[in-house]
Motif scaffolding. Structure first.
Motif, PDB file in Angstrom:
ATOM      1  N   ASP A 562       1.017  -1.155   0.132  1.00 53.71           N
ATOM      2  CA  ASP A 562       0.033   0.208  -0.109  1.00 53.71           C
ATOM      3  C   ASP A 562       0.803   1.401   0.081  1.00 53.71           C
ATOM      4  OD1 ASP A 562      -2.241  -1.640  -0.062  1.00 53.71           O
ATOM      5  OD2 ASP A 562      -2.812  -1.340   2.238  1.00 53.71           O
ATOM      6  N   ARG A 563       1.365   1.465  -1.037  1.00 50.97           N
ATOM      7  CA  ARG A 563       2.454   2.909  -1.226  1.00 50.97           C
ATOM      8  C   ARG A 563       3.557   2.635  -0.631  1.00 50.97           C
ATOM      9  NH1 ARG A 563       0.161   8.471  -1.211  1.00 50.97           N
ATOM     10  NH2 ARG A 563       2.153   8.739  -1.509  1.00 50.97           N
ATOM     11  N   PRO A 564       4.627   1.769  -0.700  1.00 52.22           N
ATOM     12  CA  PRO A 564       5.660   1.838   0.163  1.00 52.22           C
ATOM     13  C   PRO A 564       6.723   3.221   0.070  1.00 52.22           C
ATOM     14  CG  PRO A 564       5.628  -0.165  -1.397  1.00 52.22           C
ATOM     15  CD  PRO A 564       4.657   0.785  -1.795  1.00 52.22           C
ATOM     16  N   GLU A 565       6.898   3.866   1.035  1.00 48.60           N
ATOM     17  CA  GLU A 565       7.381   5.052   1.213  1.00 48.60           C
ATOM     18  C   GLU A 565       8.676   4.904   1.763  1.00 48.60           C
ATOM     19  OE1 GLU A 565       5.578   8.572   0.634  1.00 48.60           O
ATOM     20  OE2 GLU A 565       3.684   8.246   0.477  1.00 48.60           O
ATOM     21  N   TRP A 566       8.639   5.723   3.132  1.00 51.42           N
ATOM     22  CA  TRP A 566      10.051   5.941   3.856  1.00 51.42           C
ATOM     23  C   TRP A 566      10.443   4.762   4.490  1.00 51.42           C
ATOM     24  CZ3 TRP A 566      12.266  10.886   5.868  1.00 51.42           C
ATOM     25  CH2 TRP A 566      11.928  12.129   4.812  1.00 51.42           C
ATOM     26  N   THR A 567      11.648   4.353   4.404  1.00 50.82           N
ATOM     27  CA  THR A 567      12.495   3.298   5.253  1.00 50.82           C
ATOM     28  C   THR A 567      13.239   3.921   6.379  1.00 50.82           C
ATOM     29  OG1 THR A 567      14.120   2.938   3.539  1.00 50.82           O
ATOM     30  CG2 THR A 567      12.251   1.458   3.569  1.00 50.82           C
ATOM     31  N   ALA A 568      13.249   3.332   7.366  1.00 47.90           N
ATOM     32  CA  ALA A 568      14.194   3.755   8.489  1.00 47.90           C
ATOM     33  C   ALA A 568      14.545   2.411   9.346  1.00 47.90           C
ATOM     34  CB  ALA A 568      13.452   4.576   9.439  1.00 47.90           C
ATOM     35  N   GLY A 569      15.644   2.499  10.086  1.00 45.27           N
ATOM     36  CA  GLY A 569      16.192   1.457  10.760  1.00 45.27           C
ATOM     37  C   GLY A 569      16.478   1.620  12.272  1.00 45.27           C
ATOM     38  N   ASN A 570      15.960   0.720  13.160  1.00 43.25           N
ATOM     39  CA  ASN A 570      16.412   1.058  14.555  1.00 43.25           C
ATOM     40  C   ASN A 570      17.773   0.835  14.681  1.00 43.25           C
ATOM     41  OD1 ASN A 570      16.777   0.557  17.201  1.00 43.25           O
ATOM     42  ND2 ASN A 570      14.321   0.372  17.601  1.00 43.25           N
ATOM     43  N   PRO A 571      18.478   1.903  15.342  1.00 44.19           N
ATOM     44  CA  PRO A 571      19.892   1.771  15.200  1.00 44.19           C
ATOM     45  C   PRO A 571      20.282   0.916  16.534  1.00 44.19           C
ATOM     46  CG  PRO A 571      19.101   4.013  16.206  1.00 44.19           C
ATOM     47  CD  PRO A 571      17.882   3.222  15.577  1.00 44.19           C
ATOM     48  N   VAL A 572      19.297   0.468  17.293  1.00 40.93           N
ATOM     49  CA  VAL A 572      19.920  -0.355  18.528  1.00 40.93           C
ATOM     50  C   VAL A 572      19.499  -1.980  17.962  1.00 40.93           C
ATOM     51  CG1 VAL A 572      19.433  -1.372  20.962  1.00 40.93           C
ATOM     52  CG2 VAL A 572      19.773   1.056  20.170  1.00 40.93           C
TER      53      VAL A 572
END
Length: 818
Positions: A562-572
């Motif tokens: 459903d509209r893949p937008e931003w990606t982010a990663g948990n640094p821990v």
């Protein structure tokens, strides 16, 4: 702010009563102030500073047998990111000569201040941790005493009152925070460029801030102007410029086709990327430097180098680059990425609509070409802004016509669309460097490119393709990450090492909460099956797969999202988050849901109609098997479901959102930097919205979250409903419900804006946020927003709105949101 209140103990001290000597002024003052310690605390030291320490001498050292009496204040408790004040107290009949605070145990912190009172910011911790501090006072005879105090620091908690939903034409933040408007559309970023008139008459956007500011990143500079990843007082703000509010860019609405050359060049130059120097003049008072040598505009006209497997392909040949290794510019730059070697990744999203093709072009194309053009949406006959209609032979304009015109691809721009849809790497510290398009990462409607590194493992880049029913991709480098490369001076050369040679994958989400990364490698990708009027597509080589990554993803059976937008990663934890902004009923019908995209429902709109499908979106997250970026399997769940708490039932408001944290259409997504407490222990996640479903109740917003981990919730069965009242069951896996402690609204933007772009200084004490297209539905004579001028008070109703960046600071100087 956490204050430690000193324990005020009363003492007479040891007053010298020997009348064989004349008492010193210092001992008299010490006696006087010692009797008033309960009220005045450390005022004795101030008095000594005023009286001086050598007015009269005492009779001798035998009169100074006792050391000062000191206290370091009561033990206290706080949480990560809070400002803590330590206040000591000391008394001595002979006067206090010096005082000092020091830390004796616990994670190191920086003590700011001198004398009796110092402050520090509580460090990030993942469990309650004690910090011990010593306060030492020395009298004029060199006698010293020390007292200690303990501060117990707990993991980070959200430390602000939620901003209420509202429809105001300002940026609203919690009490205790301040907003400064920074660079705005049209602001000059070169010497000699005039201030922006904001009436449509301005030109020279190659030396001004572009329109529709989107994703952004702050790159630190030291006082000498060199890269400094720790600097929080000076840096380069790099920001994407996605699109245009063209009704405000010209004196009136833009002219119809054929487009005037002056209007077209202004619109072209207002796209791209800007690099602008920001400086803090002290205490987080920010401004930008108009004539900085670092300032730069990267526009659709900027020369680019093509790198990776698709460079040099026959499908990349144009009249500008007969060998297919070079190109011009970048456009529709949406989200971004940051590399460990301090370069900027900008992502080309809705580039396809800028190209026009003559009505007769279809007859000059092969079936393969027509399939690829249709799959990417290069189907317009004019292009978004009609730039190719300018009456000029200048290729600045003619290249936007992607028709077959010449005898070969090197004689026209039939392949120009193939030069867009890439991740572009930029070195912000080198204004003379040519950006590089990294073709190994695939061509699509790139939204973001989150890069994850782990020493000794492959570099992973996670990317959404922002269109309905598109996919989540991952690139994995062949080279393993060497942390020494983070400090290399040839930053784009490091990019060559990690971003030009690797494998591209696409995600398939299984119903049981597992997933697979499917390789998009020539020889492993089957032919793409025929669909509609288009025949089977046979891939020619790896360059073909990368240029037509969507077709390859179709062929291997990836999961439409459903509209893949931003990606982010948990640094821990290393877990990866992906925003799925929304979908409509035609793309996500009642019988078209799946576990990873599970909702179909109706949402009432401001007009009174109802939108069906998944109009409020969700956020999915995944955990790579073994925490390895090169893993080919993963586990997943849905972290949060967007919903309006006022009108959503339990089949929609699955995350249990309330008035202080409900949201719709998540878009921007970013975890705090690990260089400050907000990115340590339990890292803080920022969520931004690009909403159309909840705008009857609130403008777009940004929320702060302290998320858990994949699997902290459980299985859920949703009862979906369509516009006819028919129902269907869909099983999925939901994360733990949201609470006020784990999710809270931090900011609400002005009228008709999108909140997009977020970063902080390395110390976490200044937050930068992008405010895009306020008043986007207004007209030149009747703008529907007057922001950012409205931020500082009432303005004339005809003042045109401008996209801009804001700097947000906490009034007590602490870490934002904690």
């Amino acid at each position: 702010m956490t204050d430690l209140v000193p324990a005020n103990g009363y003492t007479d001290g040891d007053v010298d009563t020997n009348d064989s000597c004349v008492p010193s002024l210092e001992s008299l003052a010490a006696e006087r102030f010692s009797r008033r310690q309960t009220l005045l605390g450390g005022a004795g030291a101030s008095a000594m500073a005023f009286l001086g320490t050598s007015v009269l001498a005492a009779c001798g050292p035998d009169d100074a047998n006792n050391a000062p009496v000191v206290t370091a204040g009561q033990n206290a408790a706080t949480s990560a990111g809070r400002v803590v004040t330590l206040t000591g107290n000391a008394s001595d009949e002979h006067g206090i000569k010096s005082t000092a605070w020091s830390q004796t145990s616990g994670p190191d912190v920086e003590l700011v201040g001198t004398g009796y009172t110092v402050t520090f910011i509580a460090p990030g911790v993942d469990a309650p941790t004690d910090l011990v501090f010593a306060f030492r006072a020395t009298d004029r005879f060199g006698k010293s005493s020390t007292a200690t105090t303990t501060v117990r620091v707990s993991p980070a908690v959200l430390g602000f009152a939620a901003a209420p939903k509202n429809l105001n034409d300002i940026v609203t933040v919690p009490a205790g925070y301040s907003v400064t408007v920074m660079t705005r559309v049209g602001d000059p970023i070169a010497a000699g460029v005039s201030a922006y008139a904001n009436n449509g008459t301005d030109t020279d956007f190659a030396r001004r801030i572009g329109d529709h500011g989107d994703a952004l990143i702050f790159f630190g500079l030291d006082s000498a102007g060199a890269r400094d990843d720790t600097s929080s007082a000076r840096g380069l703000m790099v920001q994407n410029h996605e699109n245009l509010s063209d009704q405000y860019l010209h004196p009136g609405n833009p002219s119809p086709s054929p487009r005037p050359q002056a209007e077209a060049i202004k619109e072209i130059e207002a796209h791209g990327v800007s690099v602008t120097e920001y400086r803090d003049s002290g205490d987080r008072t920010w401004s930008y430097v108009q004539d900085s040598g670092f300032n730069r505009r990267i526009t659709p006209n900027t020369p680019m180098t093509l790198k990776g497997p698709a460079a040099g392909s026959a499908m990349m040949v144009t009249a500008y680059s007969p060998d297919g290794t070079a190109g011009r510019g970048t456009i529709n730059n949406c989200a971004n990425g940051l590399t460990d070697w301090a370069t900027y990744l900008t992502c080309e999203e809705n580039w396809a609509g800028y190209f026009g093709r003559d009505a007769s072009d279809a007859t000059a194309r092969t079936a393969r070409e027509l399939t690829a053009l249709a799959r990417y949406g290069v189907t317009s006959t004019t292009g978004n802004y009609g730039w190719s209609s300018v009456a000029s032979a200048d290729t600045t304009f003619t290249r936007w016509n992607a028709s077959v015109i010449g005898a070969s691809a090197s004689a026209d721009f039939r392949n120009e669309p193939n030069q867009y849809g890439w991740v572009v790497e930029i070195d912000p510290y080198d204004p003379a460097s040519a950006p590089r398009k990294r073709t190994a990462l695939g061509r699509m409607g790139h939204e973001g490119a989150f890069l994850r590194t782990v020493e000794g493992r492959k570099v992973g880049v996670y990317m959404g393709d922002d269109a309905r029913r598109e996919y989540l991709y991952k690139y994995v480098s062949n080279a393993t990450w060497d942390p020494a490369d983070a400090d290399a001076t040839d930053r784009l050369g490091v990019g060559d090492k990690y971003l030009d040679d690797g494998a591209l994958y696409v995600a398939r989400f299984n119903a049981d909460g597992t997933g697979e990364w499917l390789p998009l490698t020539f020889g492993q990708v089957p032919n793409r099956a025929a669909s509609g009027s288009f025949p089977e597509y046979v891939f020619a080589d790896q360059a073909d797969i990368l240029i037509n990554a969507r077709l390859a993803a179709d062929a291997v059976g990836a999961t439409p999202m459903d509209r893949p937008e931003w990606t982010a990663g948990n640094p821990v934890t290393g877990e990866i988050y992906l925003t799925l902004t929304n979908n409509n009923a035609s793309n996500r019908p009642l019988n078209g849901t799946d576990a990873a995209n599970p909702r179909h429902y109706g949402d009432p709109k401001l007009s009174g109609s109802t939108s069906f499908g998944n109009p409020q979106g969700h956020i999915i997250r995944l955990r790579e098997t073994g925490g390895d970026t090169a893993a080919t399997t993963f586990a997943w769940d849905i972290y949060l479901f967007g919903a309006d708490s006022a009108d959503a039932d339990s089949n929609v408001n699955i995350s249990g959102l309330a008035a202080n944290n409900d949201f719709s259409s998540p878009d921007g997504l970013w975890f705090s930097r690990t260089s400050n407490p907000a990115g340590q222990g339990k890292p803080l996640l920022w969520i931004q919205t690009d909403d159309g479903a909840m705008t009857d109740r609130s403008n777009c917003m940004m929320l702060a979250a302290l998320p858990g981990t994949v699997g902290d919730g459980g299985a859920v069965t949703i009862t979906n409903r369509d516009s006819t009242g028919a129902t269907a069951q869909q099983a999925t896996i939901a994360g733990a419900p949201a609470t006020a402690a784990s999710l809270r609204r931090f900011l609400v933007g002005p009228v008709e804006c999108e909140i997009t772009g977020v970063d902080t200084t390395p110390d976490g004490r200044t937050l930068f946020v992008g405010i895009q297209h306020p008043g986007e539905r207004g007209t030149p004579t009747a703008p529907s927003s007057n922001w950012p001028d409205s931020q500082s008070g009432s303005v004339a109703a005809t003042v045109r709105p401008r996209s801009a960046i804001v700097a947000i600071t906490k009034d007590d100087g602490g870490i934002i949101a904690l």
